[in-house]
Scaffold this active site. Structure first.
Site, PDB file in Angstrom:
ATOM      1  N   ARG A   1      -7.338 -90.181 -15.658  1.00 31.89           N
ATOM      2  CA  ARG A   1      -7.403 -90.321 -14.199  1.00 31.89           C
ATOM      3  C   ARG A   1      -8.740 -89.920 -13.612  1.00 31.89           C
ATOM      4  O   ARG A   1      -9.069 -90.275 -12.483  1.00 31.89           O
ATOM      5  CB  ARG A   1      -6.312 -89.454 -13.549  1.00 31.89           C
ATOM      6  CG  ARG A   1      -4.907 -89.805 -13.962  1.00 31.89           C
ATOM      7  CD  ARG A   1      -3.937 -88.724 -13.542  1.00 31.89           C
ATOM      8  NE  ARG A   1      -4.278 -87.460 -14.217  1.00 31.89           N
ATOM      9  CZ  ARG A   1      -3.845 -86.266 -13.840  1.00 31.89           C
ATOM     10  NH1 ARG A   1      -3.062 -86.147 -12.798  1.00 31.89           N
ATOM     11  NH2 ARG A   1      -4.184 -85.182 -14.516  1.00 31.89           N
TER      12      ARG A   1
ATOM     13  N   GLN B   1     -21.573 -69.577   5.049  1.00 31.59           N
ATOM     14  CA  GLN B   1     -22.052 -70.868   5.558  1.00 31.59           C
ATOM     15  C   GLN B   1     -22.277 -71.812   4.392  1.00 31.59           C
ATOM     16  O   GLN B   1     -22.843 -71.427   3.379  1.00 31.59           O
ATOM     17  CB  GLN B   1     -23.364 -70.649   6.319  1.00 31.59           C
ATOM     18  CG  GLN B   1     -23.966 -71.895   6.932  1.00 31.59           C
ATOM     19  CD  GLN B   1     -25.196 -71.582   7.770  1.00 31.59           C
ATOM     20  OE1 GLN B   1     -25.245 -70.593   8.471  1.00 31.59           O
ATOM     21  NE2 GLN B   1     -26.189 -72.443   7.692  1.00 31.59           N
ATOM     22  N   ASP B   2     -21.808 -73.051   4.530  1.00 28.31           N
ATOM     23  CA  ASP B   2     -22.051 -74.103   3.537  1.00 28.31           C
ATOM     24  C   ASP B   2     -22.962 -75.147   4.159  1.00 28.31           C
ATOM     25  O   ASP B   2     -22.767 -75.537   5.320  1.00 28.31           O
ATOM     26  CB  ASP B   2     -20.749 -74.780   3.111  1.00 28.31           C
ATOM     27  CG  ASP B   2     -19.923 -73.949   2.154  1.00 28.31           C
ATOM     28  OD1 ASP B   2     -20.279 -72.776   1.912  1.00 28.31           O
ATOM     29  OD2 ASP B   2     -18.921 -74.460   1.638  1.00 28.31           O
ATOM     30  N   ASN B   3     -23.952 -75.610   3.394  1.00 23.65           N
ATOM     31  CA  ASN B   3     -24.899 -76.616   3.862  1.00 23.65           C
ATOM     32  C   ASN B   3     -24.942 -77.773   2.877  1.00 23.65           C
ATOM     33  O   ASN B   3     -24.641 -77.598   1.698  1.00 23.65           O
ATOM     34  CB  ASN B   3     -26.304 -76.024   3.984  1.00 23.65           C
ATOM     35  CG  ASN B   3     -26.365 -74.850   4.926  1.00 23.65           C
ATOM     36  OD1 ASN B   3     -25.739 -74.831   5.973  1.00 23.65           O
ATOM     37  ND2 ASN B   3     -27.120 -73.833   4.550  1.00 23.65           N
TER      38      ASN B   3
ATOM     39  N   HIS C   1     -38.286 -71.848   0.023  1.00 23.11           N
ATOM     40  CA  HIS C   1     -37.803 -71.196   1.233  1.00 23.11           C
ATOM     41  C   HIS C   1     -37.099 -69.873   0.963  1.00 23.11           C
ATOM     42  O   HIS C   1     -36.537 -69.649  -0.102  1.00 23.11           O
ATOM     43  CB  HIS C   1     -36.804 -72.110   1.957  1.00 23.11           C
ATOM     44  CG  HIS C   1     -37.362 -73.439   2.336  1.00 23.11           C
ATOM     45  ND1 HIS C   1     -36.605 -74.579   2.335  1.00 23.11           N
ATOM     46  CD2 HIS C   1     -38.605 -73.818   2.728  1.00 23.11           C
ATOM     47  CE1 HIS C   1     -37.347 -75.602   2.725  1.00 23.11           C
ATOM     48  NE2 HIS C   1     -38.563 -75.168   2.954  1.00 23.11           N
TER      49      HIS C   1
ATOM     50  N   LYS D   1     -27.962 -67.696  -2.233  1.00 25.65           N
ATOM     51  CA  LYS D   1     -27.438 -69.059  -2.198  1.00 25.65           C
ATOM     52  C   LYS D   1     -26.803 -69.387  -3.544  1.00 25.65           C
ATOM     53  O   LYS D   1     -27.297 -68.970  -4.589  1.00 25.65           O
ATOM     54  CB  LYS D   1     -28.564 -70.067  -1.930  1.00 25.65           C
ATOM     55  CG  LYS D   1     -29.262 -69.889  -0.602  1.00 25.65           C
ATOM     56  CD  LYS D   1     -30.445 -70.838  -0.490  1.00 25.65           C
ATOM     57  CE  LYS D   1     -31.230 -70.581   0.785  1.00 25.65           C
ATOM     58  NZ  LYS D   1     -32.456 -71.384   0.828  1.00 25.65           N
TER      59      LYS D   1
ATOM     60  N   HIS E   1     -36.726 -70.279  -2.899  1.00 25.01           N
ATOM     61  CA  HIS E   1     -35.940 -71.354  -3.520  1.00 25.01           C
ATOM     62  C   HIS E   1     -36.441 -72.711  -3.081  1.00 25.01           C
ATOM     63  O   HIS E   1     -36.807 -72.913  -1.918  1.00 25.01           O
ATOM     64  CB  HIS E   1     -34.467 -71.193  -3.106  1.00 25.01           C
ATOM     65  CG  HIS E   1     -33.627 -72.360  -3.485  1.00 25.01           C
ATOM     66  ND1 HIS E   1     -33.205 -73.301  -2.564  1.00 25.01           N
ATOM     67  CD2 HIS E   1     -33.146 -72.757  -4.687  1.00 25.01           C
ATOM     68  CE1 HIS E   1     -32.492 -74.218  -3.198  1.00 25.01           C
ATOM     69  NE2 HIS E   1     -32.445 -73.915  -4.480  1.00 25.01           N
TER      70      HIS E   1
ATOM     71  N   TYR F   1     -25.133 -76.147  -0.781  1.00 19.31           N
ATOM     72  CA  TYR F   1     -25.331 -74.730  -1.062  1.00 19.31           C
ATOM     73  C   TYR F   1     -24.524 -73.847  -0.130  1.00 19.31           C
ATOM     74  O   TYR F   1     -24.340 -74.150   1.043  1.00 19.31           O
ATOM     75  CB  TYR F   1     -26.813 -74.338  -1.063  1.00 19.31           C
ATOM     76  CG  TYR F   1     -27.681 -74.827   0.064  1.00 19.31           C
ATOM     77  CD1 TYR F   1     -28.167 -73.947   1.016  1.00 19.31           C
ATOM     78  CD2 TYR F   1     -28.059 -76.164   0.128  1.00 19.31           C
ATOM     79  CE1 TYR F   1     -29.015 -74.384   2.024  1.00 19.31           C
ATOM     80  CE2 TYR F   1     -28.904 -76.607   1.132  1.00 19.31           C
ATOM     81  CZ  TYR F   1     -29.366 -75.713   2.079  1.00 19.31           C
ATOM     82  OH  TYR F   1     -30.199 -76.152   3.082  1.00 19.31           O
TER      83      TYR F   1
ATOM     84  N   ASP G   1     -36.965 -67.702   9.160  1.00 17.82           N
ATOM     85  CA  ASP G   1     -37.282 -68.747   8.181  1.00 17.82           C
ATOM     86  C   ASP G   1     -38.723 -68.596   7.692  1.00 17.82           C
ATOM     87  O   ASP G   1     -39.643 -68.435   8.494  1.00 17.82           O
ATOM     88  CB  ASP G   1     -37.083 -70.107   8.853  1.00 17.82           C
ATOM     89  CG  ASP G   1     -37.071 -71.248   7.867  1.00 17.82           C
ATOM     90  OD1 ASP G   1     -36.635 -71.041   6.723  1.00 17.82           O
ATOM     91  OD2 ASP G   1     -37.498 -72.350   8.251  1.00 17.82           O
TER      92      ASP G   1
ATOM     93  N   LYS H   1     -43.628 -78.735   7.710  1.00 13.87           N
ATOM     94  CA  LYS H   1     -43.461 -77.281   7.601  1.00 13.87           C
ATOM     95  C   LYS H   1     -43.776 -76.804   6.190  1.00 13.87           C
ATOM     96  O   LYS H   1     -44.470 -75.801   5.999  1.00 13.87           O
ATOM     97  CB  LYS H   1     -42.022 -76.890   7.983  1.00 13.87           C
ATOM     98  CG  LYS H   1     -41.712 -75.411   7.819  1.00 13.87           C
ATOM     99  CD  LYS H   1     -40.272 -75.100   8.120  1.00 13.87           C
ATOM    100  CE  LYS H   1     -39.442 -75.367   6.889  1.00 13.87           C
ATOM    101  NZ  LYS H   1     -38.067 -74.861   6.973  1.00 13.87           N
TER     102      LYS H   1
END
Length: 193
Positions: free
Chosen positions: A23, A46-48, A61, A71, A118, A131, A142, A168
């Site tokens: 399946r 938080q999920d991105n 970053h 993360k 990262h 992530y 940031d 950036k």
């Protein structure tokens, strides 16, 4: 899940147990209990998700204290080269990196602890990258180091002339010009004491 330790303390690769049959397949992509037992205590908040095309490079970053993030990352479609760089002052592995290929086929995940920069490069035609973060995003915190810093010795596996970077990300400093806000002697996870 199997946890694969790397040569930088705290940075781990996670391989899920995948159950396949006629399946399709099933696997547990995250278990709080198992992660706390095998990796470290954490509370993801938080999920991105991002989608990128071949040659996109994002990073390197991080968020400055007090909004530092860990993360847990994975590629659910396509393939990326995912990289972390140790940016903790006083660390015996300061400036060193770990790179791992994350793909929809290998289903690997990569844990990026606090105190690390990262980034990733997209190796497939497109990639969907997800992530989990243990702190909310704060734009004022940031920051980053240059993803194209040759002194880091990262082989991004893509032609540099075809790399696509955000404006950036072209402005981040080289590691040699970077004043890290992280110290190996400062506990980056005080909430779990």
């Amino acid at each position: 899940m199997e946890v694969i330790r790397t040569n930088i303390d705290g940075v781990v690769i996670i391989e899920p147990r995948v159950f396949k049959d006629a399946r399709g397949y099933f696997f547990e992509s995250f278990s709080q209990r198992e992660f706390d037992e095998k990796v470290r205590k954490i509370n993801f908040v938080q999920d991105n998700e991002s989608m990128s095309c071949y040659g996109v490079m994002r990073g390197l970053h991080f968020q400055r204290p007090p909004y530092t993030q860990s993360k847990l990352v994975r590629c659910v479609k396509g393939a990326v080269l995912d990289v972390v760089v140790d940016i903790r002052k006083g660390s015996p592995t300061y400036g060193e990196h770990i790179a791992v290929e994350l793909t929809e086929e290998n289903r690997r995940q990569f844990f990026v602890p606090r105190g690390f920069a990262h980034g990733f490069a997209v190796l497939s035609e497109t990639a969907v990258f997800q992530y989990k973060c243990d702190n909310f995003y704060h734009p004022e915190a940031d920051d980053g180091i240059s993803i194209v810093d040759d002194s880091l010795g990262i082989d991004w596996k893509i032609d540099a002339e075809k790399a696509l970077l955000s404006e950036k990300d072209t402005k981040h400093v080289l590691l040699k010009d970077f004043d890290s806000p992280f110290d190996i002697n400062v506990d980056l996870y005080p909430e779990f004491k």
